[in-house]
Design a protein around this motif. Structure first.
Motif, PDB file in Angstrom:
ATOM      1  N   GLY A  69       0.804  -1.220   0.000  1.00 20.40           N
ATOM      2  CA  GLY A  69       0.000   0.000   0.000  1.00 20.40           C
ATOM      3  C   GLY A  69       0.834   1.266   0.000  1.00 20.40           C
ATOM      4  N   ASP A  70       1.701   1.363  -0.988  1.00 19.69           N
ATOM      5  CA  ASP A  70       2.702   2.427  -0.969  1.00 19.69           C
ATOM      6  C   ASP A  70       2.124   3.830  -0.888  1.00 19.69           C
ATOM      7  N   ALA A  71       2.900   4.677  -0.243  1.00 19.77           N
ATOM      8  CA  ALA A  71       2.552   6.085  -0.157  1.00 19.77           C
ATOM      9  C   ALA A  71       2.639   6.700  -1.553  1.00 19.77           C
ATOM     10  N   PRO A  72       1.827   7.724  -1.772  1.00 14.29           N
ATOM     11  CA  PRO A  72       1.828   8.343  -3.110  1.00 14.29           C
ATOM     12  C   PRO A  72       3.208   8.878  -3.505  1.00 14.29           C
ATOM     13  N   TRP A  73       3.962   9.400  -2.544  1.00 14.88           N
ATOM     14  CA  TRP A  73       5.274   9.974  -2.908  1.00 14.88           C
ATOM     15  C   TRP A  73       6.196   8.908  -3.481  1.00 14.88           C
ATOM     16  N   LEU A  74       6.082   7.692  -2.933  1.00 12.66           N
ATOM     17  CA  LEU A  74       6.951   6.624  -3.403  1.00 12.66           C
ATOM     18  C   LEU A  74       6.522   6.174  -4.805  1.00 12.66           C
ATOM     19  N   GLN A  75       5.217   6.123  -4.991  1.00 13.51           N
ATOM     20  CA  GLN A  75       4.733   5.764  -6.329  1.00 13.51           C
ATOM     21  C   GLN A  75       5.190   6.794  -7.361  1.00 13.51           C
ATOM     22  N   ALA A 127      18.399  -1.066  11.806  1.00 14.37           N
ATOM     23  CA  ALA A 127      18.827  -1.739  10.586  1.00 14.37           C
ATOM     24  C   ALA A 127      17.691  -2.669  10.214  1.00 14.37           C
ATOM     25  N   ILE A 128      16.848  -2.208   9.352  1.00 13.46           N
ATOM     26  CA  ILE A 128      15.679  -3.011   9.006  1.00 13.46           C
ATOM     27  C   ILE A 128      15.475  -3.016   7.507  1.00 13.46           C
ATOM     28  N   SER A 129      14.588  -3.885   7.097  1.00 13.43           N
ATOM     29  CA  SER A 129      14.341  -3.936   5.665  1.00 13.43           C
ATOM     30  C   SER A 129      13.593  -2.670   5.262  1.00 13.43           C
ATOM     31  N   LEU A 130      13.856  -2.218   4.073  1.00 13.36           N
ATOM     32  CA  LEU A 130      13.280  -0.975   3.589  1.00 13.36           C
ATOM     33  C   LEU A 130      11.762  -1.097   3.520  1.00 13.36           C
ATOM     34  N   ALA A 131      11.298  -2.296   3.167  1.00 13.25           N
ATOM     35  CA  ALA A 131       9.863  -2.504   3.079  1.00 13.25           C
ATOM     36  C   ALA A 131       9.216  -2.289   4.441  1.00 13.25           C
ATOM     37  N   ALA A 132       9.864  -2.787   5.489  1.00  7.52           N
ATOM     38  CA  ALA A 132       9.329  -2.593   6.828  1.00  7.52           C
ATOM     39  C   ALA A 132       9.472  -1.142   7.248  1.00  7.52           C
ATOM     40  N   ALA A 133      10.588  -0.537   6.861  1.00  9.79           N
ATOM     41  CA  ALA A 133      10.841   0.852   7.246  1.00  9.79           C
ATOM     42  C   ALA A 133       9.800   1.786   6.660  1.00  9.79           C
ATOM     43  N   LEU A 134       9.310   1.424   5.487  1.00 13.66           N
ATOM     44  CA  LEU A 134       8.315   2.288   4.861  1.00 13.66           C
ATOM     45  C   LEU A 134       7.045   2.349   5.696  1.00 13.66           C
ATOM     46  N   ALA A 135       6.825   1.305   6.471  1.00 16.10           N
ATOM     47  CA  ALA A 135       5.656   1.307   7.339  1.00 16.10           C
ATOM     48  C   ALA A 135       5.930   2.063   8.626  1.00 16.10           C
ATOM     49  N   THR A 136       7.133   1.877   9.170  1.00 17.24           N
ATOM     50  CA  THR A 136       7.387   2.434  10.500  1.00 17.24           C
ATOM     51  C   THR A 136       8.179   3.737  10.484  1.00 17.24           C
ATOM     52  N   GLU A 137       9.028   3.902   9.497  1.00 19.06           N
ATOM     53  CA  GLU A 137       9.914   5.074   9.499  1.00 19.06           C
ATOM     54  C   GLU A 137       9.727   5.895   8.225  1.00 19.06           C
ATOM     55  N   GLU A 138       8.508   6.037   7.814  1.00 18.36           N
ATOM     56  CA  GLU A 138       8.268   6.636   6.507  1.00 18.36           C
ATOM     57  C   GLU A 138       8.912   8.011   6.350  1.00 18.36           C
ATOM     58  N   ALA A 139       8.821   8.824   7.398  1.00 15.01           N
ATOM     59  CA  ALA A 139       9.348  10.186   7.289  1.00 15.01           C
ATOM     60  C   ALA A 139      10.847  10.180   7.008  1.00 15.01           C
ATOM     61  N   LEU A 140      11.552   9.300   7.710  1.00 14.56           N
ATOM     62  CA  LEU A 140      13.001   9.212   7.528  1.00 14.56           C
ATOM     63  C   LEU A 140      13.342   8.739   6.110  1.00 14.56           C
ATOM     64  N   VAL A 141      12.627   7.717   5.675  1.00 14.38           N
ATOM     65  CA  VAL A 141      12.887   7.185   4.341  1.00 14.38           C
ATOM     66  C   VAL A 141      12.588   8.244   3.288  1.00 14.38           C
ATOM     67  N   ASP A 185      12.322  -3.473  -2.039  1.00 13.08           N
ATOM     68  CA  ASP A 185      12.870  -3.821  -0.742  1.00 13.08           C
ATOM     69  C   ASP A 185      14.353  -3.449  -0.739  1.00 13.08           C
ATOM     70  N   GLY A 186      14.950  -3.617   0.409  1.00 12.53           N
ATOM     71  CA  GLY A 186      16.347  -3.243   0.553  1.00 12.53           C
ATOM     72  C   GLY A 186      16.599  -3.031   2.020  1.00 12.53           C
ATOM     73  N   ALA A 187      17.712  -2.380   2.327  1.00 11.96           N
ATOM     74  CA  ALA A 187      18.036  -2.208   3.733  1.00 11.96           C
ATOM     75  C   ALA A 187      18.047  -0.732   4.083  1.00 11.96           C
ATOM     76  N   LEU A 188      17.510  -0.432   5.233  1.00 16.79           N
ATOM     77  CA  LEU A 188      17.631   0.916   5.758  1.00 16.79           C
ATOM     78  C   LEU A 188      18.491   0.836   7.011  1.00 16.79           C
ATOM     79  N   VAL A 189      19.515   1.638   7.050  1.00 16.52           N
ATOM     80  CA  VAL A 189      20.351   1.679   8.244  1.00 16.52           C
ATOM     81  C   VAL A 189      20.390   3.118   8.720  1.00 16.52           C
ATOM     82  N   TRP A 190      20.014   3.286   9.948  1.00 19.67           N
ATOM     83  CA  TRP A 190      20.074   4.622  10.521  1.00 19.67           C
ATOM     84  C   TRP A 190      20.820   4.553  11.830  1.00 19.67           C
ATOM     85  N   VAL A 191      21.898   5.297  11.920  1.00 16.84           N
ATOM     86  CA  VAL A 191      22.694   5.291  13.141  1.00 16.84           C
ATOM     87  C   VAL A 191      22.509   6.651  13.813  1.00 16.84           C
TER      88      VAL A 191
END
Lengths: 506, 449
Positions: free
Chosen positions: B25-31, B121-135, B160-166
């Motif tokens: 259910g991607d956000a419009p910005w990503l589409q 350090a999570i998958s990008l697909a998961a990050a899009l749900a939880t960390e959308e603003a950062l992504v 998908d992919g990896a998001l790493v935020w330190v």
């Protein structure tokens, strides 16, 4: 050793910007502007060339026309589109009738060459140097021809060679730079008017420097000369070319082709002092120097050496190259390229190693000042058969002024495991430490800059022909004749530095 | 090229299918981002031109453009077991591991412990749900798809992919490992690995990025790694690729370095059909520095292309490149580095070195270490060599009783080891050492020493 004179004290000399910018008033015969097959035929007819030359020219022209006026654009030089129909492709002083004796040369032209420090009298200052003087599209005089003839050396204008030695011309012309080589080589092959031809027979060591002095005079003309040097087995020749042009507001095109052929054990040393009009301080005017120079070290243990000092031209775009075909052949390239104001240079060399045990050396020094942009672009190519090929390349750049650019783009392609390739390069400004050292010992900042730059170029200057270097020192001492271009380039640069320093209230 | 045209159409069809079946259910910005990237790819096409194509001068992209690759829509990340990759992939239980199979995150294989750290350090697909603003803030910011077809293609198919935020000031206690595995498929597949790394100010981390294959078939890995090093961040990055010998791999790494940040990156590459390691570092603030090292070992008909582009945009920036290559068989290695020092970047320092050994007839080296400098107060050097093992060194060793083959093997080994010795992670270094032994020509001493 003579003590070194501190040249920079002669500030009067330095104030002159481009000393060779005068024009000569001679009546000239020019071809109508533009290029088409009729113009090619016009040039061919003017030169009274044989039929095969017309075929050759037309073939080149047709190839060039198929390129649709699109010059290659890969080099890092920028220029507005060239109007190829707005150029006179042929211009010759009327008084020249293929003159062989000096008395026939128009006194105005003689005066022009005297002013340039290239006297056409044989007993003159540049003793030991035979000169072929090319004025716009034609050769006006060639000195020492008789002396050289006794040794079997042919040194004559290209057009004369076509008449007198067609067998040699047909054999070698286009064998190193075919008309289809590149855009400007094709254009040159179609419309070239004159240049020098040299043939040194087997085993002969040419006793004097051979020199061609190119002078563009007429406005809106292009100069398209062609030089062919053939050194037969065991022969040696040292050749020098110099060039200047008047100051003009519009750009002029100079698209020459130089071909060198060295047979077994032969050696050709080719030196260039290029000082075409570089344009003014705003970058207006100046020569576009788009030249194809290539040597073929065809024979075993043959040697071709290029030395160039590039101080002029609005744009210099050339790569004097060597094809190392014979086993054990040697290629050398020594270059100083100086850009100032809005000059641009994209120059370097191509060394193509084909034969076994071939060696090449490339030493390139680039100096960028003002808004100048200087690019070294070189290709070292080792073909699969070139066992034990060796190359050493060193290119250094010196930057003077924060608006200048220095770029180094070497291409190295190695296809043989026994090859040894070394490439080194550096870019920096004149180091503060060195300046401090000199100043601490009482040398003024300007002189220190000059010394450092001179030292930077020393590897190249020492490759210039010996006679010429001696002459150069003499000239400097006498102070009356203009010194050779390279020194003046250095001095102009020292001047620039001084101005910049005083401008910034250093 | 009708073949390439047909393939371009198949990418378009795949893209439409992807758009239709959006998984999360991607956000419009990503589409919109994907759409833009696809448009950009449509416009650019693969860089197959031969004339005036300086960036791809020595690498023909046509084999990639003309080949048919399937998009693995029905990827099954779970079908790879831990035992499958044992000994093949660099692995350490102590690391934080993120594993991707055919481009999809495998929860079973990954060990995202991140103990004692607020690092993400999570998958990008998961990050899009939880960390959308950062992504949203960082994704596709550093890897520009406007002028690069491969980045455009990767971004268009971003799933998908990896998001790493330190977080700022944090030092990661253990290396972070992101592993991409391509499995056996009936038809060649294309995968689009993606990594987004955001290193907060004054953070420190070690990132290992590796690509391996469980297949010996051809496939296409089109990866993009984006890195942002904020002020004072220090990133130590390793990129290891050992793809199938028939694979095509184009890896785009784009790094943006803020003030006083450091990026140390080392790439270790075992050759494959076409491998492009394309790194661009933007030194965008004073004090930013980067060290780029690389070793590539090629054999057979491998083609490896290291393209390094360093942009000194600001004063007091530093870069240092050091690449080594060992070529065997009829392989070909390309190094094209460009250092750009912009007009105001005073006191910039840039060094570039590319050294190569050619072991056999038929191998080819093409190297082009270019410097482009618009500022006078700088120090820049470069050097390149190509050749065989020096005869003097061989003689020295032989005069001490080593036979020629052994002497040669030792020298080559020593040449290559220099880069591996610089690896700061013990378990990775010993793994790479084993890889080196496998990849280099083996020596059989005539007599025991």
């Amino acid at each position: 050793m003579q003590p070194t004179r501190v040249i920079s004290r002669h500030t009067k000399d330095l104030d002159t910007e481009y000393k060779w910018g005068f024009t000569t008033e001679v009546e000239e015969e020019v071809a109508p502007k533009g290029i088409d097959e009729d113009v090619i035929r016009y040039i061919w007819a003017k030169k009274q060339e044989p039929e095969w030359m017309l075929e050759w020219r037309l073939r080149a022209y047709r190839y060039w026309a198929s390129l649709k006026y699109e010059e290659p654009r890969w080099a890092s030089v920028h220029f507005p589109p060239i109007d190829y129909q707005g150029i006179h492709y042929y211009a010759a002083p009327k008084s020249v009738t293929g003159a062989s004796s000096l008395e026939e040369v128009d006194p105005e032209i003689r005066k022009a060459f005297d002013k340039l420090g290239i006297p056409l009298q044989e007993q003159s200052r540049l003793a030991g140097v035979a000169v072929d003087a090319v004025f716009d599209s034609v050769s006006v005089a060639t000195t020492y021809q008789k002396t050289l003839e006794k040794l079997g050396i042919i040194f004559c204008p290209f057009s004369e060679a076509i008449q007198k030695h067609p067998e040699l011309v047909r054999k070698y012309m286009g064998s190193v730079v075919p008309y289809s080589d590149n855009f400007f080589a094709a254009l040159n092959s179609a419309v070239f008017s004159d240049g020098s031809f040299i043939y040194v027979p087997k085993g002969v060591r040419c006793p004097m420097e051979l020199m061609t002095y190119f002078r563009i005079n007429s406005p809106d003309t292009g100069q398209f000369e062609r030089t062919l040097i053939v050194a037969d087995e065991g022969a040696y020749v040292s050749y020098l070319e110099g060039c200047t042009a008047p100051i003009r507001k519009s750009n002029q095109l100079h698209a020459a082709v130089v071909e060198l052929v060295a047979l077994d054990n032969a050696e050709i040393k080719y030196s260039t002092l290029q000082n075409w009009y570089p344009g003014d301080k705003e970058g207006k005017g100046g020569i576009y120097n788009f030249v194809t120079k290539r040597g073929k070290a065809l024979g075993r243990r043959s040697k071709i050496s290029w030395t160039q000092v590039e101080t002029g031209s609005a744009i210099t775009w050339k790569y004097p190259s060597v094809i190392l075909q014979g086993d054990g052949s040697v290629g050398e390239f020594y270059s100083v390229a100086l850009v100032n104001n809005y000059q641009q240079a994209d120059t370097g060399t191509k060394m193509t190693h084909i034969g076994k045990n071939t060696r090449s050396t490339v030493i390139a020094k680039g100096i960028s000042a003002g808004h100048g942009n200087n690019t070294y672009r070189g290709l070292i190519k080792i073909m699969p058969a070139a066992h034990n090929a060796k190359n050493f390349t060193r290119c250094d750049s010196l930057l003077i002024g924060d608006r200048s650019g220095a770029h180094t783009t070497p291409y190295i392609e190695v296809r043989n495991p026994t090859a040894r390739i070394e490439h080194e390069a550096s870019t920096s400004k004149v180091s503060d430490d060195q300046l401090f050292y000199c100043q601490q010992r009482g040398i003024s900042e300007e002189e220190a800059h000059f010394m450092i730059i001179n030292g930077f170029c020393r590897d190249i200057f020492k490759e210039l022909p010996f006679e010429f270097a001696v002459e150069a020192r003499g000239n400097l001492a006498a102070g009356s004749v203009p010194p050779p271009d390279c020194f003046v380039g250095c001095r102009l640069l020292a001047m620039t530095i001084r101005k910049r320093i005083s401008g910034t209230g250093y | 090229m009708p073949q390439a045209l047909a393939q371009h159409k198949s990418y378009q069809a795949d893209f439409e299918r992807l758009e239709r079946g959006l998984r999360f259910g991607d956000a419009p910005w990503l589409q919109a981002l994907r759409r833009q990237a696809m448009d950009s790819f449509d416009q650019l096409g693969f860089p197959t031109a031969l004339r005036g194509n300086e960036k791809w001068k020595y690498t023909r992209v046509a084999p990639i453009a003309e080949a048919a690759f399937e998009h693995p829509f029905d990827g099954q990340p779970d079908r790879v077991q831990a035992s499958d990759i044992q000994g093949i992939a660099p692995w350490d239980k102590g690391w934080t591991n993120l594993v991707f199979v055919d481009g999809r995150y495998s929860a079973a294989l990954s060990t995202p412990n991140g103990a004692g750290s607020s690092m993400q350090a999570i998958s990008l697909a998961a990050a899009l749900a939880t960390e959308e603003a950062l992504v949203q803030q960082h994704l596709a910011r550093y890897a520009d798809f406007k002028d690069d077809a491969f980045i455009a293609l990767n971004t268009a198919f971003l799933e998908d992919g990896a998001l790493v935020w330190v977080p700022p000031g944090e030092t990661l206690p253990t290396p972070l490992h992101i592993l991409f595995i391509t499995t056996e498929h009936q038809k060649p597949v294309v995968t689009y690995p993606r990594v987004l790394l955001v290193a907060g100010s004054n953070s420190r981390l070690i990132l290992i990025e590796s690509y391996i294959s469980l297949s010996s078939n051809g496939y296409f890995t089109n990866s993009v790694v984006e890195m942002l090093a904020e002020e004072g961040a220090q990133i130590e990055h390793y990129r290891f690729a050992r793809e199938s010998p028939r694979a095509y791999h184009v890896g785009m790494t784009r790094a943006y370095l803020a003030k006083d940040s450091v990026l140390k990156t080392t790439s270790l590459t075992v050759g494959c059909a076409i491998l492009r390691n394309d790194l661009m570092v933007l030194l965008d603030a004073p004090g930013a520095s980067t060290e780029v090292r690389g070793l590539h070992l090629t054999n057979g008909v491998d083609h490896v292309d290291n393209h390094i582009d360093i942009d000194h945009a600001k004063p007091y920036t530093k870069s240092n490149q050091y690449f080594k290559g060992v070529l065997d068989g009829k392989s070909r290695a390309v190094f094209s580095g460009r250092v750009l020092i912009r007009q105001n970047a005073v006191k910039a320092q840039a060094h570039q070195k590319d050294y190569n050994i050619i072991l056999s007839e038929g191998a080819e080296i093409d190297t082009k270490p270019a410097l482009e400098i618009y500022c006078d107060d700088v120090m820049a050097t470069h050097g390149a060599t190509a050749g065989h093992v020096a005869e003097e060194l061989l003689f020295y060793m032989r005069s001490r009783g080593l036979d020629r083959e052994l002497a040669r093997a030792l020298l080559v080994r020593g040449f290559a080891s220099e880069i591996i010795d610089g690896v700061g992670v013990d378990s990775l270094r010993s793994y790479l050492d084993r890889q080196l032994s496998q990849a280099l020509p083996t020596h059989q001493p005539e007599r025991s020493l």
